[in-house]
Enzyme design. Structure first.
Site, PDB file in Angstrom:
ATOM      1  N   SER A 198      26.113 139.428  84.363  1.00 12.89           N
ATOM      2  CA  SER A 198      25.062 139.013  83.432  1.00 12.89           C
ATOM      3  C   SER A 198      25.321 137.581  83.003  1.00 12.89           C
ATOM      4  O   SER A 198      26.453 137.219  82.677  1.00 12.89           O
ATOM      5  CB  SER A 198      25.110 139.949  82.222  1.00 12.89           C
ATOM      6  OG  SER A 198      24.136 139.579  81.292  1.00 12.89           O
ATOM      7  N   GLN A 222      31.744 141.460  81.761  1.00 16.60           N
ATOM      8  CA  GLN A 222      32.617 140.768  80.804  1.00 16.60           C
ATOM      9  C   GLN A 222      33.564 139.775  81.476  1.00 16.60           C
ATOM     10  O   GLN A 222      33.985 138.798  80.865  1.00 16.60           O
ATOM     11  CB  GLN A 222      33.445 141.784  80.012  1.00 16.60           C
ATOM     12  CG  GLN A 222      32.628 142.610  79.028  1.00 16.60           C
ATOM     13  CD  GLN A 222      32.086 141.806  77.859  1.00 16.60           C
ATOM     14  OE1 GLN A 222      32.671 140.828  77.422  1.00 16.60           O
ATOM     15  NE2 GLN A 222      30.940 142.230  77.342  1.00 16.60           N
ATOM     16  N   CYS A 276      25.602 146.868  71.774  1.00 19.40           N
ATOM     17  CA  CYS A 276      24.568 147.848  72.116  1.00 19.40           C
ATOM     18  C   CYS A 276      24.716 149.098  71.257  1.00 19.40           C
ATOM     19  O   CYS A 276      23.802 149.901  71.183  1.00 19.40           O
ATOM     20  CB  CYS A 276      24.676 148.232  73.583  1.00 19.40           C
ATOM     21  SG  CYS A 276      25.024 146.839  74.611  1.00 19.40           S
ATOM     22  N   GLY A 321      22.797 142.552  83.071  1.00 17.72           N
ATOM     23  CA  GLY A 321      23.857 143.485  83.446  1.00 17.72           C
ATOM     24  C   GLY A 321      23.404 144.935  83.460  1.00 17.72           C
ATOM     25  O   GLY A 321      23.783 145.714  84.332  1.00 17.72           O
ATOM     26  N   THR A 322      22.577 145.306  82.491  1.00 18.79           N
ATOM     27  CA  THR A 322      22.114 146.698  82.411  1.00 18.79           C
ATOM     28  C   THR A 322      21.341 147.068  83.674  1.00 18.79           C
ATOM     29  O   THR A 322      21.571 148.123  84.275  1.00 18.79           O
ATOM     30  CB  THR A 322      21.223 146.884  81.160  1.00 18.79           C
ATOM     31  OG1 THR A 322      22.018 146.600  80.002  1.00 18.79           O
ATOM     32  CG2 THR A 322      20.680 148.291  81.060  1.00 18.79           C
ATOM     33  N   HIS A 351      24.220 135.848  80.279  1.00 18.34           N
ATOM     34  CA  HIS A 351      24.367 135.466  78.859  1.00 18.34           C
ATOM     35  C   HIS A 351      25.761 135.723  78.297  1.00 18.34           C
ATOM     36  O   HIS A 351      26.046 135.399  77.149  1.00 18.34           O
ATOM     37  CB  HIS A 351      23.289 136.139  77.997  1.00 18.34           C
ATOM     38  CG  HIS A 351      23.483 137.600  77.727  1.00 18.34           C
ATOM     39  ND1 HIS A 351      23.975 138.079  76.544  1.00 18.34           N
ATOM     40  CD2 HIS A 351      23.253 138.694  78.495  1.00 18.34           C
ATOM     41  CE1 HIS A 351      24.015 139.402  76.582  1.00 18.34           C
ATOM     42  NE2 HIS A 351      23.592 139.802  77.763  1.00 18.34           N
ATOM     43  N   ASN A 392      34.562 146.023  77.780  1.00 12.20           N
ATOM     44  CA  ASN A 392      33.913 145.149  76.791  1.00 12.20           C
ATOM     45  C   ASN A 392      34.481 145.269  75.389  1.00 12.20           C
ATOM     46  O   ASN A 392      34.348 144.354  74.593  1.00 12.20           O
ATOM     47  CB  ASN A 392      32.399 145.397  76.774  1.00 12.20           C
ATOM     48  CG  ASN A 392      32.034 146.858  76.798  1.00 12.20           C
ATOM     49  OD1 ASN A 392      32.505 147.607  77.648  1.00 12.20           O
ATOM     50  ND2 ASN A 392      31.225 147.287  75.862  1.00 12.20           N
ATOM     51  N   THR A 415       7.904 138.889  90.649  1.00 12.32           N
ATOM     52  CA  THR A 415       8.091 137.438  90.688  1.00 12.32           C
ATOM     53  C   THR A 415       9.386 137.057  89.984  1.00 12.32           C
ATOM     54  O   THR A 415       9.656 137.532  88.880  1.00 12.32           O
ATOM     55  CB  THR A 415       6.878 136.738  90.030  1.00 12.32           C
ATOM     56  OG1 THR A 415       5.715 137.157  90.735  1.00 12.32           O
ATOM     57  CG2 THR A 415       7.004 135.235  90.070  1.00 12.32           C
TER      58      THR A 415
HETATM   59  N1  PLP Z   1      28.225 146.016  81.162  1.00 11.19           N
HETATM   60  C1  PLP Z   1      29.115 145.565  80.263  1.00 11.19           C
HETATM   61  C2  PLP Z   1      30.567 145.796  80.494  1.00 11.19           C
HETATM   62  C3  PLP Z   1      28.678 144.885  79.116  1.00 11.19           C
HETATM   63  O1  PLP Z   1      29.578 144.451  78.222  1.00 11.19           O
HETATM   64  C4  PLP Z   1      27.283 144.689  78.923  1.00 11.19           C
HETATM   65  C5  PLP Z   1      26.787 144.037  77.707  1.00 11.19           C
HETATM   66  O2  PLP Z   1      27.388 144.102  76.660  1.00 11.19           O
HETATM   67  C6  PLP Z   1      26.397 145.155  79.904  1.00 11.19           C
HETATM   68  C7  PLP Z   1      26.911 145.817  81.007  1.00 11.19           C
HETATM   69  C8  PLP Z   1      24.922 144.949  79.777  1.00 11.19           C
HETATM   70  O3  PLP Z   1      24.570 143.605  80.049  1.00 11.19           O
HETATM   71  P1  PLP Z   1      23.172 142.993  79.583  1.00 11.19           P
HETATM   72  O4  PLP Z   1      23.283 142.704  78.131  1.00 11.19           O
HETATM   73  O5  PLP Z   1      23.013 141.751  80.400  1.00 11.19           O
HETATM   74  O6  PLP Z   1      22.118 143.997  79.906  1.00 11.19           O
END
Ligand code: PLP
Length: 366
Positions: free
Chosen positions: A186, A166, A312, A69-70, A188, A138, A224
């Site tokens: 994302s 989310q 985070c 996601g990041t 996970h 989140n 890759t």
């Molecule tokens: N965006 C939101 C709203 C999230 O809650 C998160 C992770 O907590 C992310 C982005 C980042 O995702 P990732 O952990 O896959 O980098």
């Protein structure tokens, strides 16, 4: 243990690991190679791309795999603004740091109300600008009116990105119906492996490459491909697709039961964003006079795992920027816990959590 931190990450769906395993040792060919052996990996990546695209109503070519996601959020903001540096980005103050820390200097943040819903702003938008607004928050679970905002943006020639990290997999999302140009996801957070995600980019959105190198991912993201993770992501989507609604209903019922019981058993608490549409498993609770970090440690000792904000920000001493934006004082923000359920949590587990929280609160307040 009772795991209530599903917004931080989830357990992989049973079946995902087994789907991934052959792509480590057996079909390890590079998907870009031209010989028959590599076809296995290439086909697996493209199959996963089709499954995922179909799940959100996109075309497979509109799915760009990322490391999560990041990275998808970074790509959305940076690849868009790199294309033309005179573009402005409008966003909310409660976005994830992956958005907030990626903004160019030409960026404006609006305001949210006490539930975390974006207030109409007086921004003077220009055609070609970008509006980036998260689908669901989140920390609070608050769902934004993305469809209405996207509709309005389209009429003004403004592009729309939504961070659906989310929401994806927990509520049905169709990108064409929603009318967004980009969407971050994302794996996970919905039973897939860590280190894989994607950015949906509609074919009519002008973007610069994010990572330069070879021609993978339509020249947007060279390198890759992480074949086992992509396969696992596709498998997770295949598994959850038929049960999204069923799991939504179950999670919501258990979450509502938990919140009602907390309110009944413990005085002076506030359920944040309760009156607006929220994700079904999110519960943000302020317990006045209690330090969230101390309560979390007590829960930890009892093998109950929750959090005080986003994972985070663990170790960050500042109160959550999300809770501050909805109007909480520093003290209230530091008295707020986030519980995020999944479909497997039971009412019996919730009874135990309320009992342990109550024990701690009574002890502190006595
Ligand atoms: N965006 C939101 C709203 C999230 O809650 C998160 C992770 O907590 C992310 C982005 C980042 O995702 P990732 O952990 O896959 O980098």
């Amino acid at each position: 243990m009772i795991y209530l931190d599903n917004a931080a990450t989830t357990r992989m769906e049973p079946g995902v690991l087994n789907a991934m395993l052959p792509y480590f040792e057996e079909y390890y060919g590079n998907p870009s190679a031209s010989y028959t052996f590599a076809e296995k990996s290439r086909d697996a990546v493209e199959y996963a791309r089709e499954i995922i695209a179909d799940f959100i109503g996109a075309d497979p070519e509109e799915i760009i795999f990322t490391s999560g996601g990041t990275e998808a959020d970074n790509m959305a903001i940076k690849s868009f603004t790199w294309k033309s540096s005179d573009r402005w980005v409008y966003t909310s103050p409660i976005e994830h740091k992956a958005i907030l820390n990626s903004l160019p200097y030409k960026a404006l943040k609006g305001e949210v109300d006490s539930n975390g819903v974006l207030k109409p702003s007086g921004f003077y938008v220009m055609p070609g600008d970008l509006f980036s607004l998260m689908y669901a928050n989140n920390e609070l679970g608050t769902i934004q009116p993305i469809k209405e905002i996207a509709q309005q943006c389209r009429t003004e020639g403004v592009y729309v990105h939504t961070d659906a990290v989310q929401a994806f997999g927990h509520i049905p999302i169709n990108v064409k119906d929603l009318g967004v140009n980009m969407m971050s996801v994302s794996a996970h957070k919905m039973g897939g492996p860590k280190g894989i995600g994607f950015l949906y980019i509609s074919s009519d959105t002008p973007m610069s490459p994010f990572i330069s190198g070879g021609g993978q991912e339509r020249f947007m993201r060279a390198g890759t491909e992480n074949v086992p993770a992509i396969v696992g992501f596709g498998k997770a989507v295949e598994i959850i697709k038929p049960v999204v609604q069923e799991r939504y209903d179950k999670m919501k019922e258990t979450r509502d039961y938990f919140e009602d019981k907390m309110v009944d058993e413990i005085s002076d608490i506030v359920i944040n964003a309760k009156s607006v549409e929220r994700l079904p498993g999110h519960s943000s609770i302020t317990i006045r006079g209690i330090k969230a970090e101390e309560l979390l440690e007590y829960l930890n000792q009892n093998e109950i795992y929750a959090s005080s904000g986003s994972a985070c920000n663990t170790g960050d001493e500042h109160p959550s920027h999300v809770l501050k934006a909805i109007g909480l004082t520093d003290e209230e923000a530091n008295s707020t816990l986030r519980f995020t359920l999944n479909h497997e949590n039971t009412k019996e587990e919730m009874d135990r959590v309320v009992k342990i929280v109550k024990e701690f609160v009574m002890n502190k307040r006595s």
